[in-house]
Scaffold this active site. Structure first.
Site, short mmCIF file in Angstrom:
data_model
loop_
_atom_site.label_atom_id
_atom_site.label_comp_id
_atom_site.label_asym_id
_atom_site.label_seq_id
_atom_site.Cartn_x
_atom_site.Cartn_y
_atom_site.Cartn_z
N CYS A 131 -20.14 17.73 -26.99
CA CYS A 131 -19.39 16.73 -27.28
C CYS A 131 -20.23 15.41 -27.54
O CYS A 131 -19.97 14.77 -28.82
CB CYS A 131 -18.43 16.42 -26.27
N ASP B 187 -11.27 18.22 -30.18
CA ASP B 187 -12.22 18.36 -29.36
C ASP B 187 -12.34 19.82 -28.93
O ASP B 187 -11.63 20.52 -28.28
CB ASP B 187 -12.05 17.57 -27.98
#
Length: 508
Positions: free
Chosen positions: A71, A35
Site C-alpha cells: 500500500c 485498496d
C-alpha cells in the site's frame, strides 16, 4: 483590425485543437483509488456499474501494474510518479518512510497535487492517504499535505467505522452508525458536496481513496447477503506448493488446512461485498458530474494500489509477492476524446498516472518523474512503437526481530503470520524484478538474501508462474536480464522511460 480578428480566430482554433487532443488545461480529473483490489482473481467481477460506466465508455488497460505490491510504497509511487528507489518509501511503517517527516519534507512538495495547484486546479482528497498519515509524531491530523485545497484524509490504515478524519487539519471522529459513518459512502457523499459547491469554471482534481477492499472487509448492511456462496477461485496456483521458489513461498504448507481455506474463502467473499459500495460510489460520482454538466469535460480513472492473493502457492491472504496476482491491478479510464470500448495491451504502470494527470493539465514535461503519460496510447493516431516493453518491480521485505512465538522458526525475520502459521513476509523477502511484455512474456527477479536467489518465468507458456526456469534458461538471457535489472534499479527520470531497441529486447 482584420489582422487582429484573424489572429484571434487562429488562437481559438489552436485552443480547440489542443482540447480535442485531451492535452489542454481545463479538463477535470477524478481518480478513484481502491485498496488491495486484484485484477487476476476476479476482483472486477462485482464492479458491474464501474465496468459499464468507465470501462465500456472508455478504455480498459489489460496490462496495468503496480511497481511495488504494498500500500504505502505504491501510493507514494502514484503521488510522485517515481519508483520506490527514488521516493524512498520502503514499507508501511514510519521507519520505512511511510508518511514520515522525511516524506513530508522531501516528497510531498514534489507530489502531483502541487503541480495541479500550480496549473490552476481546485484540489480535493477524501479517504485513505498513506498508512501512517496522522501519526502524532509527524504532525498528527494538523498536517495537511501541500497542494490540497479540500482535505478529508483518513488517519492511519483502512477502516470502515470508528475512524478519525483530518478535515482540513481538524480531527473529525466517526463511530459505527451506518448512515453517518460508513467510510465508502461518506467519501461518495463528500465528493458530491464538493462537485455541487466548487468554484465554477475552474478545473478540479479529485482523489477518492476508498477503504475497500482492504481488511477488515466490513460490508455495508445492504450487501451482507451478497455472494454468500462465493469462494476463492481454485484454478492456477491455488493450493499449489511453491517449489523452486524463495524460502518464504516454500514454507507455506500444501495442501492447506481447512481452517486456512475457510478463512481465505470468507475474506474473498467479504472483499467482493465491500466493493459493491465502491460500485455505487462510481455511479454516484458520474451521475453528479452529469448533473453539474462536467461529465464530458472530465477524465475518470479507476485503479487499485496493488493486487492480492487468496490461496495462491498456499499463502492464505496478503500481497507483497512478485507474482502476477499481487502486481497486476485494474485500470479503467474514460474522458474527452477517448473512444469507447478500447482494450489496450501495452504495459502501463501506476507511476504513469501522475505524468498523465500533468499531461491533461497542460504540462509539456515531467522531467523529475520516472513514469510517462499514457494519453498517446488512447489516441489511435499516435505511434505506439516507442512505448516501453519492460519495467521494474521492487519490494523491501518487513519482518520482526524475533520469530512469532505462535510459529516455528522458518526463516530469518518472520513478519505477519496468518491461520495455521503461514508467514507472508520477512526481511529477506526483498527483491527486484524486470517484467517484460513483448514477443515473449518474461519475468526475472533477484532476491537480496544470502543465496542471491533468482526466479525466472516464461508467462507465455506458464501464465501461473508454476515453474522457476532460473536453472534451465540460456545463461546469456540471464546476463541480459541481470544487466537490465541493474540499470532499472538505479534509474531516475528519463532513464526509467528509455525505450529498448528491438535487438536488445529479451525475446529468444
Amino acid at each position: 483590425m482584420k489582422l487582429k480578428l484573424n489572429l484571434a480566430a487562429f488562437l481559438l482554433l489552436l485552443l480547440a485543437a489542443c482540447c480535442g487532443s485531451g492535452r489542454c488545461a481545463g479538463r477535470n480529473i477524478v481518480l478513484i483509488l481502491v485498496d488491495d483490489q486484484d485484477a487476476e482473481l476476479g476482483g472486477m467481477t462485482p464492479m458491474k456499474k464501474t465496468r459499464g460506466l468507465i470501462g465500456d465508455a472508455g478504455v480498459v488497460f489489460a496490462n496495468a501494474f503496480a511497481v511495488t505490491p504494498l500500500c504505502c510504497p505504491s501510493r507514494s509511487a502514484i503521488l510522485t510518479g517515481k519508483y520506490p528507489h527514488n521516493h524512498q518509501v520502503r514499507n508501511n511503517s514510519l521507519s520505512g518512510n511511510c508518511s514520515s517527516a522525511q516524506w513530508q519534507k522531501v516528497m510531498e512538495p514534489q507530489a502531483i497535487p502541487v503541480y495541479m495547484k500550480k496549473s490552476g486546479y481546485q484540489t480535493f482528497y477524501a479517504g485513505k492517504y498513506l498508512n501512517q498519515y496522522g501519526h502524532p509524531t509527524v504532525g498528527g491530523v494538523a498536517h495537511v499535505p501541500v497542494g490540497w485545497d479540500h482535505w478529508h484524509g483518513l488517519v492511519g490504515n483502512s477502516k470502515y467505522y470508528n475512524y478519525t478524519l483530518s478535515v482540513n487539519g481538524a480531527a473529525e471522529k466517526h463511530g459505527d452508525n451506518y448512515q453517518r459513518d460508513y467510510l465508502t459512502d461518506l467519501i461518495a457523499n463528500r465528493s458530491v458536496e464538493f462537485l455541487e459547491s466548487r468554484k465554477r469554471h475552474v478545473p478540479f482534481f479529485m482523489v477518492l481513496a476508498t477503504p475497500a477492499c482492504h481488511s477488515p472487509w466490513t460490508e455495508a448492511p445492504r450487501y451482507s447477503k451478497s455472494y454468500i456462496s462465493t469462494k476463492a477461485p481454485r484454478h492456477g496456483s491455488f493450493n499449489v506448493h511453491g517449489k523452486n521458489k524463495h524460502w518464504l513461498i516454500r514454507q507455506a504448507k500444501t495442501p492447506m488446512k481447512n481452517t486456512s481455506i475457510q478463512f481465505l474463502d470468507n475474506a474473498f467473499r467479504k472483499r467482493w461485498q465491500t466493493l459493491l459500495s465502491v460500485d455505487d460510489l462510481v455511479e454516484k460520482v458520474i451521475k453528479t458530474l452529469e448533473q453539474v454538466k462536467e461529465l464530458n469535460n472530465t477524465y475518470i480513472f479507476y485503479t487499485s494500489d496493488n493486487g492480492y492473493h487468496t490461496g495462491q502457492f498456499s499463502l492464505p491472504i496478503d500481497k507483497r509477492q512478485l507474482y502476477e496476482f499481487d502486481i497486476r491491478v485494474p485500470l479503467l479510464v474514460r474522458g474527452p476524446g477517448i473512444k469507447p470500448k478500447q482494450n489496450i495491451k501495452e504495459p502501463v504502470l501506476n507511476i504513469d498516472l501522475a505524468p498523465t494527470f500533468m499531461n491533461i493539465a497542460g504540462y509539456d514535461t515531467w522531467k523529475s518523474m520516472d513514469g510517462r503519460s499514457f494519453l498517446p496510447l488512447v489516441d489511435p493516431s499516435q505511434n505506439k512503437t516507442h512505448w516501453r516493453t519492460d519495467f521494474l518491480v521492487e519490494y523491501t521485505g518487513e519482518g520482526k526481530d524475533k520469530a512469532d512465538p505462535m510459529c516455528p522458526h522458518v526463516g530469518p525475520g518472520e513478519a505477519e503470520c496468518f491461520p495455521d502459521c503461514v508467514c507472508e513476509d520477512a526481511f529477506n523477502n526483498t527483491y527486484a524484478c524486470v517484467r517484460t511484455l513483448s514477443k515473449i512474456n518474461l519475468q526475472y527477479c533477484e532476491f537480496a538474501d544470502r543465496e542471491n536467489f533468482v526466479e525466472v518465468y516464461n508467462l507465455t507458456s506458464d501464465p501461473h508462474q508454476l515453474t522457476n526456469l532460473a536453472k534451465a534458461v540460456d545463461p546469456t538471457l540471464l546476463v541480459k536480464m541481470n544487466q537490465r535489472l541493474i540499470k532499472l534499479e538505479s534509474c531516475s527520470g528519463s532513464d526509467c522511460r528509455t525505450v529498448k531497441r528491438e535487438e536488445d529486447r529479451f525475446d529468444s
